[in-house]
Design a protein around this motif. Sequence first.
Motif, short mmCIF file in Angstrom:
data_model
loop_
_atom_site.label_atom_id
_atom_site.label_comp_id
_atom_site.label_asym_id
_atom_site.label_seq_id
_atom_site.Cartn_x
_atom_site.Cartn_y
_atom_site.Cartn_z
N TYR A 1 0.83 -1.20 0.00
CA TYR A 1 0.00 0.00 0.00
C TYR A 1 0.87 1.25 0.00
CZ TYR A 1 -3.49 -3.37 1.52
OH TYR A 1 -4.32 -4.45 1.60
N THR A 2 0.29 2.33 -0.55
CA THR A 2 1.04 3.60 -0.54
C THR A 2 0.49 4.56 0.52
OG1 THR A 2 -0.42 4.56 -2.21
CG2 THR A 2 1.57 3.45 -3.00
N TRP A 3 -0.69 4.25 1.03
CA TRP A 3 -1.32 5.13 2.02
C TRP A 3 -2.10 4.25 2.99
CZ3 TRP A 3 -6.20 6.41 3.82
CH2 TRP A 3 -6.38 7.67 4.40
N MET A 4 -1.93 4.51 4.27
CA MET A 4 -2.59 3.66 5.27
C MET A 4 -3.07 4.55 6.40
SD MET A 4 -0.74 0.52 7.25
CE MET A 4 -0.58 -0.51 5.81
N CYS A 5 -4.33 4.37 6.80
CA CYS A 5 -4.83 5.19 7.90
C CYS A 5 -5.46 4.31 8.98
CB CYS A 5 -5.87 6.18 7.39
SG CYS A 5 -6.65 7.11 8.74
N PHE A 6 -5.08 4.56 10.22
CA PHE A 6 -5.74 3.93 11.36
C PHE A 6 -6.56 5.00 12.07
CE2 PHE A 6 -2.70 0.72 10.52
CZ PHE A 6 -3.25 -0.44 11.02
N GLU A 7 -7.89 4.86 11.99
CA GLU A 7 -8.74 5.84 12.67
C GLU A 7 -8.91 5.43 14.12
OE1 GLU A 7 -10.79 9.16 12.23
OE2 GLU A 7 -12.49 7.82 11.84
N GLU A 8 -8.84 6.41 15.02
CA GLU A 8 -8.97 6.19 16.47
C GLU A 8 -7.96 5.11 16.90
OE1 GLU A 8 -10.69 8.23 18.12
OE2 GLU A 8 -12.18 9.00 16.70
N ILE A 9 -6.71 5.42 16.68
CA ILE A 9 -5.63 4.45 16.91
C ILE A 9 -5.52 4.05 18.39
CG2 ILE A 9 -3.78 6.17 17.19
CD1 ILE A 9 -2.04 4.29 15.41
N CYS B 1 3.69 -3.18 5.22
CA CYS B 1 3.08 -3.27 3.89
C CYS B 1 3.12 -1.94 3.15
CB CYS B 1 1.62 -3.70 3.99
SG CYS B 1 1.37 -5.23 4.87
N LEU B 2 3.67 -0.91 3.78
CA LEU B 2 3.74 0.40 3.13
C LEU B 2 4.95 0.42 2.20
CD1 LEU B 2 3.13 3.26 5.70
CD2 LEU B 2 1.81 2.77 3.64
N ARG B 3 4.72 0.28 0.92
CA ARG B 3 5.82 0.37 -0.05
C ARG B 3 5.22 0.47 -1.44
NH1 ARG B 3 6.82 -5.89 1.28
NH2 ARG B 3 4.68 -6.32 0.77
N SER B 4 6.02 0.93 -2.37
CA SER B 4 5.48 1.12 -3.70
C SER B 4 6.51 0.73 -4.74
CB SER B 4 5.10 2.59 -3.88
OG SER B 4 4.89 2.85 -5.26
N GLY B 5 6.15 -0.21 -5.58
CA GLY B 5 7.01 -0.61 -6.69
C GLY B 5 7.17 0.54 -7.68
N ALA B 6 6.18 1.44 -7.72
CA ALA B 6 6.19 2.55 -8.68
C ALA B 6 6.90 3.78 -8.15
CB ALA B 6 4.75 2.90 -9.06
N GLY B 7 7.47 3.66 -6.95
CA GLY B 7 8.23 4.79 -6.40
C GLY B 7 7.38 5.90 -5.81
N VAL B 8 6.11 5.61 -5.54
CA VAL B 8 5.23 6.61 -4.92
C VAL B 8 5.62 6.76 -3.44
CG1 VAL B 8 2.82 6.93 -4.14
CG2 VAL B 8 3.31 6.16 -6.46
N PRO B 9 5.72 8.00 -2.93
CA PRO B 9 6.01 8.14 -1.50
C PRO B 9 4.87 7.55 -0.66
CG PRO B 9 5.62 10.30 -2.50
CD PRO B 9 5.56 9.29 -3.61
#
Length: 456
Positions: free
Chosen positions: A110-118, A133-141
């Motif tokens: 995934y390129t973006w991950m949010c935990f609501e009410e962590i 799991c935060l990573r991007s083959g396409a080089g997206v931050p």
Amino acid sequence: MPGTPQEVMIACPFEDLLFGGARGGGKTYGMLGDWLSHADLYGANAYGVFFRKTYPELEQVQEYAQKIFPLVGGVYKGDKRTWIFPNGAKLKMRYLERDSDADRYQGHEYTWMCFEEIVNWASPKPIDKLRACLRSGAGVPCYFRATGNPGGVGHNWVKARYVDPAPARTPFYDEEQKVTRIYIPATLDDNTRLLEADPNYWKRIEASANGDEQLLRAWRYGDWDIVAGGMLDDVFDRTRHIIKGFQIPFSWYVDRTFDWGSSSPFSVIWWAESDGTTAPNGITYPRGTVFAISEWYGWNGKPNEGNKLLAHEIADGIIEREQLGVLKNLIINDGAADTQIWQADPLIGISIADEMAERGVSWLKADKTPGSRKQGWQRLRRFLKAAKQHPMEDAGLFVFDNCTQWIRTVPVLPRYEKDRDDVDPKAEDHAGDATRYRLSYAVQDAGSYETGVPYS
Ligand SMILES: Nc1ncnc2c1ncn2[C@@H]1O[C@H](COP(=O)(O)OP(=O)(O)OP(=O)(O)O)[C@@H](O)[C@H]1O
Ligand SMILES: [Mg+2]
């Protein structure tokens, strides 16, 4: 960084961000906005996942999303629980109720991950697993986002991770996790839209705080300096307090304490108290340091359910266990037990204490004066804190790693909502109680429990 909290948050370039601190600050809206900005920038390479702890909570977010995402062409695929956007960006909507659920995401990207009410997660473990799991083959931050208010079960770890290291809106580098973090607070006063549209919003929040002044202050002003979370989670450190067992030196004082239970579990814990001589592991602990060296937990394998053994069966079991392992050849003194066991059964006229004494197992009466319970938790906090010091100056508490039920139940004891200085009376507190009983006396300077010096 100037701007409204939502603007600052959405523009924030740092990888790991906590947004919020108060109720009604626009956290949920803000996060959906942050995703849209990410999706807009990276199109088909933007792949997000939005987590809440439970399904009903996720439904609430989904209601918000239904209002906003279709405005930019977002379409929800119900069978995949995923939003798809015209430029190819995708956002999964998920809940993560059990920690083990995190394992199912292994290998995802995934390129973006949010935990609501962590703060609803008691430990960061499942969250850290998913961060991988935060990573991007396409080089997206890639970005990690969380929202949360003070006061949940995860209060202490969230505060330590995001709020304590630096002032608000100031990025800092976490050496251990190799990531730049930032905390951006938002309070109701920042959310002028809500204040205008729904002047009664705060009244409803007040009602849901149930008269808890501290929680209300936290929700209104985002004050993290409240007492919250678990009773011990800010003082307990597994790597420090749980130790490998060793042969108890003969000069140390050994006894056992007992919390009675039948349909709920009983807990017998054997203790050794250091007299200041060096332990076989080479460490000299301050005199009065106590060690849980062995335990017997009377449960049926399900949390907080007892095995219903009779008093004489427990007594026989104790004697049997005292011939084995670390307890073998030690002089074991009588320690304190819950005073309830001296109440005679009205039918047979004999108490649990009598029945056990007949089999050769006697107890001393634990302190049951009002306030002793809360005092006991304070003492346990103090002993755990002392054990974390390098070098130790005061008597601390350690637990041998064979005491698995202590390790399972005590570190997670929850604070009671109605009285934060106490543990929730419905929690699985039996090993905790047996521990409190032991901490109500020090024996090294007196030689016995009766004349033992009570700790102040
Ligand atoms: N950018 C915005 N544009 C329009 N309305 C907004 C915006 N941000 C927040 N609001 C309004 O404020 C309300 C509260 O916002 P939101 O639910 O995001 O706050 P919250 O911090 O998540 O609240 P809670 O603590 O209850 O979860 C929303 O229902 C919405 O009406
Ligand atoms: Mg919200």
